[in-house]
Design an enzyme around this catalytic site. Sequence first.
Site, short mmCIF file in Angstrom:
data_model
loop_
_atom_site.label_atom_id
_atom_site.label_comp_id
_atom_site.label_asym_id
_atom_site.label_seq_id
_atom_site.Cartn_x
_atom_site.Cartn_y
_atom_site.Cartn_z
N TYR A 42 1.40 -1.20 -0.24
CA TYR A 42 -0.09 0.04 0.12
C TYR A 42 1.19 1.17 -0.19
O TYR A 42 1.77 1.37 0.59
CB TYR A 42 -1.18 -0.14 1.15
CG TYR A 42 -1.53 1.26 1.32
CD1 TYR A 42 -2.57 1.42 1.02
CD2 TYR A 42 -0.93 2.65 1.51
CE1 TYR A 42 -4.24 2.58 0.95
CE2 TYR A 42 -2.17 3.66 2.31
CZ TYR A 42 -2.92 3.54 1.69
OH TYR A 42 -4.14 5.19 1.62
N GLU B 168 -3.77 7.44 -4.29
CA GLU B 168 -3.55 6.06 -3.59
C GLU B 168 -3.83 5.31 -3.86
O GLU B 168 -4.25 5.14 -5.22
CB GLU B 168 -5.05 5.92 -3.00
CG GLU B 168 -4.74 4.34 -2.02
CD GLU B 168 -5.60 4.38 -1.61
OE1 GLU B 168 -5.81 5.05 -0.65
OE2 GLU B 168 -6.99 3.58 -2.12
#
Length: 381
Positions: A102, A190
Amino acid sequence: MKIHEYQAKDFFTAYGIPTAKGVVCTDSDSCVAAYMHMKSPVVVIKAQVHTGGRGKAGGVKIAKSSIEVKERADEILGMDIKGFTVDRVMVAEGVDIASEYYISFVVDRNTKSVVLIMSREGGMDIEQVAAETPDKIHRISIDPFVGIPDFLARKAAFMLFDDIALVRQAAPLIQNMYKLFVEKDASLVEINPLVVTNDLKVLAIDGKMNFDDNAIYRHPDLEAMFEPTEEEKKEHDAKSKGFSFVHLGGEIGCMVNGAGLAMATMDMIKLYGGEPANFLDIGGSSNPNKVIEAMKLLLSDKEVRVVLINIFGGITRCDDVARGLIEAFKQFKTEIPIVIRLTGTNEKEGREMLKGTSFHSAQTMSEAIIKAVELSKTDKK
């Protein structure tokens, strides 16, 4: 403002961030045609909606043949995901994933800076990782005068990877993400998951971007991508009429003059056990038409059971607010109770004008809010 995954990936490609190829389609036949032109025997059909949790909702499916592509596309197109109807999907090349990570950039109001957030535990359960094992989440605050020089990019990359070959791929990716974040006035960039493939390539196979609404005028390309929800349309319309409006989903519609008083009003509604339906600051104008438009906005919300009007008259004159209310209710009828508290400039005149009307008048803020909360719970099913 939000954009779709495929649009975020277009920005990734433009900024040198490697990602899996994909084609956007609006019907299953187009999905089959896209699959036939791809060299990948395995593809992923992904719903394109402005919300997360697509995978858990069934909006992401794997297909290994043209027949499966059509079946999976038909299953996803038209489905409802958290209130959003899927009207398009992405047919993305399949990737041999060895591991998931992530990474994101976000504005952090606490540190008053952009923050780089990373974890070696990427994927659908990243929220659970953050809640249960926060030590696995790495955060680096970025000095806006320095940005991300090479040494900092490598330091961040080593937080994700031990293999130097992967670090060398990740470091420029991190720098390019930050460049994209700054140049496009983003509030979020993101990648989840950022993956390492079996042949040791680092790829962004999913992407999300949000942007600062106040900066959209600087980016015509972003403005063309804006697909407002019904609530966002209301907020935009309210802004054009001089209001500050945010929908919150409660039952007590609020009309207040001044942002500070509006925040205090919402806090007190919660204190007394109610739920504010919105933040609505009508500003300092004494124009009765503003009150009329504000009432129309509040009463258009089907969840509103009572309207609370809390006015502290400084620039805003209480008698003008009262006049606006009286004019508003000549134009439309409603069974929704209205609680009003007028204090300040011309408050006596305003209260006098409201005598004999159906409005519930209150002398103090506490009295008005208690009454509004009581009315919101009356005959509630």
